[in-house]
Design an enzyme around this catalytic site. Structure first.
Site, short mmCIF file in Angstrom:
data_model
loop_
_atom_site.label_atom_id
_atom_site.label_comp_id
_atom_site.label_asym_id
_atom_site.label_seq_id
_atom_site.Cartn_x
_atom_site.Cartn_y
_atom_site.Cartn_z
N THR A 27 -60.44 -7.34 12.89
CA THR A 27 -61.13 -6.04 12.91
C THR A 27 -62.62 -6.27 12.77
OG1 THR A 27 -59.20 -4.99 11.89
CG2 THR A 27 -61.29 -3.77 11.81
N GLU A 28 -63.35 -6.04 13.87
CA GLU A 28 -64.79 -6.29 13.88
C GLU A 28 -65.56 -5.12 14.48
OE1 GLU A 28 -65.99 -10.17 15.31
OE2 GLU A 28 -63.94 -10.92 15.17
N ARG A 29 -65.04 -3.91 14.37
CA ARG A 29 -65.71 -2.77 14.99
C ARG A 29 -65.40 -1.50 14.20
NH1 ARG A 29 -61.54 -0.94 19.79
NH2 ARG A 29 -62.47 1.07 19.31
#
Length: 331
Positions: free
Chosen positions: A168-170
């Protein structure tokens, strides 16, 4: 590192929580997923905790394996995933899907997973939050469950893996957050500490515990892996504190990156080893307790110095030493 990975599984579940698809007619018969392990029930613990069995985790880039499908990638490759040493407790096959890399997935199922399991190393696959938040899935429990079951069948059961890692990078809008939370809760019936299966559900991120998604799904994940690439080790405590209301410190792993060929210069693995950021992360402990371990991205680049773009086999010397450090600081 523990030499009994299933004991690790039971211990971290106690702290944290209180069919096979075919690869095509030309491949060998698929291997069934491992039988569910018997795990204890426990009340979730949050905040700092003493951790007796920290883990070493690594992301192995499958396109740098000799069995990868694309000829242009395979030509310079010299490494095999089953050469990863037993000091690694968990590795992620990162992160090309079966349809895009069928040759690797055959080797993963038939050769690599059995070999890694035999030495006590478990294997997960990484998917991205896009595969959940942006999925063509209606906002209802039946749809969430159907998609969760498909994810498990496609990426876990297919090759006899030990779980999923969700990257999860957004940021997510409210609808994406609702969908992602619903699907992860559904995944929690099949993977993770609520499932009783002994299979992992891992959350990895470069963001904080204040992400709107995380409080909704924290109880369903085994570990949180913080992508702390390039960060001052002095910032780890503050980031950990954003996760502390939701998880035990034994579930929290800071991570660094090895230098990727022609990649970003994070400078996590500069020499001498003892003065590197990676070593500092291994030695760091949350205030008042311990951490769950340490992880590396681009595990297959272990030992490469910044700026070295050559492709060559690794002896995994850094991760072997870091595994020793996390065991020592946990004592």
């Amino acid at each position: 590192m523990s030499d009994r990975p299933r004991l690790i599984q039971s211990l971290r579940l106690a702290v944290a929580a209180g069919a096979v698809a075919s690869l095509g007619a030309a491949t060998a018969p698929a291997v069934a997923a491992p039988a569910p392990a018997t795990v204890p029930s426990a009340t979730a613990t949050t905040g700092p905790t003493e951790c007796k069995d920290p883990i070493a985790f690594g992301y192995y880039r499958q396109w740098r394996d000799v069995e990868t499908t694309k000829e242009e990638d395979r030509a310079p490759n010299v490494q095999r995933m089953d050469e990863i040493p037993p000091q690694l407790d968990i590795v992620s096959a990162f992160a090309t899907k079966p349809a895009q890399d069928p040759d690797f997935w055959v080797a993963l199922r038939d050769t690599y997973v059995p070999a890694l399991h035999a030495q006590g190393t478990e294997v997960v696959f990484t998917i991205f939050i896009d595969d959940i938040a942006d999925a063509d899935v209606e906002l209802n429990e039946a749809a969430y469950d159907a998609h969760a079951r498909w994810l498990v069948e496609e990426y876990v059961d297919r090759a006899g893996l030990d779980g999923l890692d969700i990257d999860t990078e957004r940021s997510l809008d409210p609808e994406q957050t609702e969908r992602a939370a619903g699907i992860i809760r559904a995944l929690g019936k099949y993977l993770g500490p609520q499932s009783g299966t002994g299979r992992y559900l891992i959350y990895d991120t470069n963001m904080t515990g204040n992400h709107p998604l995380f409080p909704q799904i924290a109880e369903y994940v085994d570990y949180v892996l913080l992508q702390a690439y390039g960060r001052d080790p002095g910032r780890l405590q503050g980031t950990w504190e954003t996760f502390a209301p939701y998880i035990s410190s034994c579930q929290f792993l800071p991570g660094f990156s090895f230098y990727e060929e022609r990649g970003w210069h994070w400078l996590d693995t500069t020499v001498p080893f003892g003065e590197s950021r990676a070593a500092a992360y291994a030695n760091w402990q949350p205030e008042g307790g311990g951490k769950g371990g340490i992880f590396s991205y681009a595990l297959d680049r272990d030992g490469k110095l910044d700026g070295d773009d050559t492709i060559s086999a690794s002896k995994y010397t850094w991760m072997k030493r870091l595994s020793g450090i996390i065991d020592e600081v946990a004592r």
